[in-house]
Design an enzyme around this catalytic site. Structure first.
Site, PDB file in Angstrom:
ATOM      1  N   ARG A   1       0.844  -1.185   0.000  1.00 42.73           N
ATOM      2  CA  ARG A   1       0.000   0.000   0.000  1.00 42.73           C
ATOM      3  C   ARG A   1       0.881   1.238   0.000  1.00 42.73           C
ATOM      4  O   ARG A   1       1.890   1.309   0.703  1.00 42.73           O
ATOM      5  CB  ARG A   1      -0.930   0.017   1.223  1.00 42.73           C
ATOM      6  CG  ARG A   1      -2.183  -0.848   1.074  1.00 42.73           C
ATOM      7  CD  ARG A   1      -3.092  -0.282  -0.020  1.00 42.73           C
ATOM      8  NE  ARG A   1      -4.336  -1.026  -0.179  1.00 42.73           N
ATOM      9  CZ  ARG A   1      -4.547  -1.993  -1.046  1.00 42.73           C
ATOM     10  NH1 ARG A   1      -3.545  -2.401  -1.821  1.00 42.73           N
ATOM     11  NH2 ARG A   1      -5.727  -2.562  -1.164  1.00 42.73           N
TER      12      ARG A   1
ATOM     13  N   GLU B   1      -3.325   7.797  -4.380  1.00 39.47           N
ATOM     14  CA  GLU B   1      -3.935   7.297  -5.620  1.00 39.47           C
ATOM     15  C   GLU B   1      -5.327   7.882  -5.840  1.00 39.47           C
ATOM     16  O   GLU B   1      -6.074   8.093  -4.893  1.00 39.47           O
ATOM     17  CB  GLU B   1      -4.024   5.767  -5.562  1.00 39.47           C
ATOM     18  CG  GLU B   1      -2.662   5.095  -5.553  1.00 39.47           C
ATOM     19  CD  GLU B   1      -2.772   3.571  -5.443  1.00 39.47           C
ATOM     20  OE1 GLU B   1      -3.896   3.026  -5.528  1.00 39.47           O
ATOM     21  OE2 GLU B   1      -1.736   2.931  -5.258  1.00 39.47           O
TER      22      GLU B   1
ATOM     23  N   HIS C   1      -0.904   0.549  -9.763  1.00 35.95           N
ATOM     24  CA  HIS C   1      -1.546  -0.370  -8.807  1.00 35.95           C
ATOM     25  C   HIS C   1      -2.165  -1.548  -9.559  1.00 35.95           C
ATOM     26  O   HIS C   1      -3.340  -1.864  -9.406  1.00 35.95           O
ATOM     27  CB  HIS C   1      -2.618   0.366  -7.987  1.00 35.95           C
ATOM     28  CG  HIS C   1      -2.984  -0.355  -6.719  1.00 35.95           C
ATOM     29  ND1 HIS C   1      -3.506   0.298  -5.623  1.00 35.95           N
ATOM     30  CD2 HIS C   1      -2.917  -1.669  -6.377  1.00 35.95           C
ATOM     31  CE1 HIS C   1      -3.750  -0.584  -4.659  1.00 35.95           C
ATOM     32  NE2 HIS C   1      -3.404  -1.781  -5.099  1.00 35.95           N
TER      33      HIS C   1
END
Length: 383
Positions: free
Chosen positions: A289, A318, A336
């Site tokens: 993450r 993000e 991602h």
């Protein structure tokens, strides 16, 4: 489960769940079908298993709706007293935003399980969910192979200056091409015999250890909240050198490349103090993450040479990517997508349904993540 149901050849994916009822199952005393709330888009692959789910449950659909509309629907009991929720895809069915107390408190008391796609669950307050008597299940095992492969790609990019070579060639500039061609050899290394320090030896971290240790003969160090001696033994049996670091600082001081494969618990893991104890020239890979890393501190570490290269699949803000990181020739950035593959999506679909069937027919979910906080019946849950 029908043999026709697609089953990806994924080393981290649990075997297909049995559909045989158990005498002690929560469904065995029910004459009418309980309701499952399916969030988001239609099923794409596991149609046979979904049909089986439909024989056991009444499936209601919320499709995709915003937070306020979803809250209103819950207050109005639009879907009745559903016993579980199912979200088969990570990019649909989550438009209502973070699952915090505001949403969780609106769920019917009948709801006992939320089976969702994807590995990360930083958008879910799993503790509050458990305190309300709801088990949360992720699908990390379904994307183990895809994430591990992407991690190896990012690892190689940090050792072999792949971003610089790629950007130089893509520029179509003869000058930049020649510069990369003539100089990259003097600044890159093979990963063989280097120490890969993995933070988190879960299914994904373990699979990365296996691939990096066997294919590239890297030495594996890992840090986790507990020591996984059985996994260490399996790796050693395969010829991989592996050791456990009791503290994060111990791992950071001894690693040539630090790789993050741990869930985000709400706190930054790597910031200025952590970068300062790293070996000079350390590489960083993050497939976990983005919020685990202080990006300002990472930029400073790259400027100073403490970190020589980075490979980042995830980012702190993000879908916005730190422009300073993205423009560096020694940083590979992705969108991602480490876990994004057809095999992963097939597995997400299947594993979510298996969690529901397993829980209600056997009393045991396949991949729960919040059992440590789940209140036992009679303790009270505030609901």
């Amino acid at each position: 489960m029908s043999a026709a149901t697609p089953t990806p050849q994924d080393s981290g994916l649990p075997p297909p769940a049995s559909a045989k009822p158990s005498a002690s199952s929560p469904l065995s005393t029910t004459t009418s079908k309980p309701t499952i709330l399916h969030l988001g888009d239609d099923i794409r692959w596991n149609h046979t298993l979904y049909a089986e789910l439909g024989t056991k449950f009444k499936i209601e659909r919320s499709y995709s709706m915003g937070r306020e509309e979803f809250k209103k629907a819950l207050v109005e009991r639009r879907w009745g007293d559903f016993v579980g929720m199912y979200r088969p895809f990570w990019n649909t069915g989550g438009e209502m935003g973070n699952w915090d107390l505001e949403l969780i408190s609106l769920l019917p008391k009948s709801c006992k399980i939320y089976a969702s796609a994807g590995a990360g669950f930083d958008w879910v307050d799993t503790k509050t969910m458990a305190e309300h008597g709801i088990i949360y299940c992720n699908s990390a095992s379904a994307c183990t192979e895809s994430v591990a492969d992407a991690a190896i790609f990012l690892l190689l990019s940090t050792f072999r200056a792949m971003p610089l070579s790629f950007l130089s060639a893509r520029s179509c500039s003869p000058t930049r091409f020649s510069h990369a061609n003539q100089n990259i050899a003097s600044m890159t290394h093979n990963p063989n015999s280097h120490v890969l320090g993995i933070v988190g030896l879960g299914k994904i971290g373990y699979r990365i250890s296996w691939k990096a240790g066997i294919a590239f003969e890297m030495k594996i160090a890992y840090h986790d909240l507990v020591r996984f001696e059985e996994r260490e033994g399996e790796l050693r049996k395969a010829g991989v050198q592996v050791r456990w670091c009791e503290t994060l600082e111990e791992l950071l001081k001894s690693s040539d490349c630090v790789l993050l494969a741990t869930p985000f618990s709400g706190e930054v893991l790597l910031s200025k103090p952590q970068f300062e104890v790293m070996k000079r020239g350390t590489r960083l890979v993050n497939i976990a993450r983005g919020k685990l890393v202080d990006e300002d501190a990472l930029n400073d570490a790259l400027d100073s040479g403490i970190v020589s290269a980075a490979g980042l699949d995830v980012h702190a803000n993000e879908p916005h990517v730190d422009k300073r990181l993205a423009e560096r020739g020694n940083v590979m950035v992705l969108s991602h997508t480490a876990g994004a593959s057809v095999e992963s999506h097939v597995g997400f679909e299947r594993l979510g349904m298996e969690n529901l069937i397993g829980f209600f027919e056997k009393g045991e979910a396949v991949t729960p993540v919040n059992l440590q906080w789940l209140r036992r019946e009679g303790e009270g849950s505030g609901r």
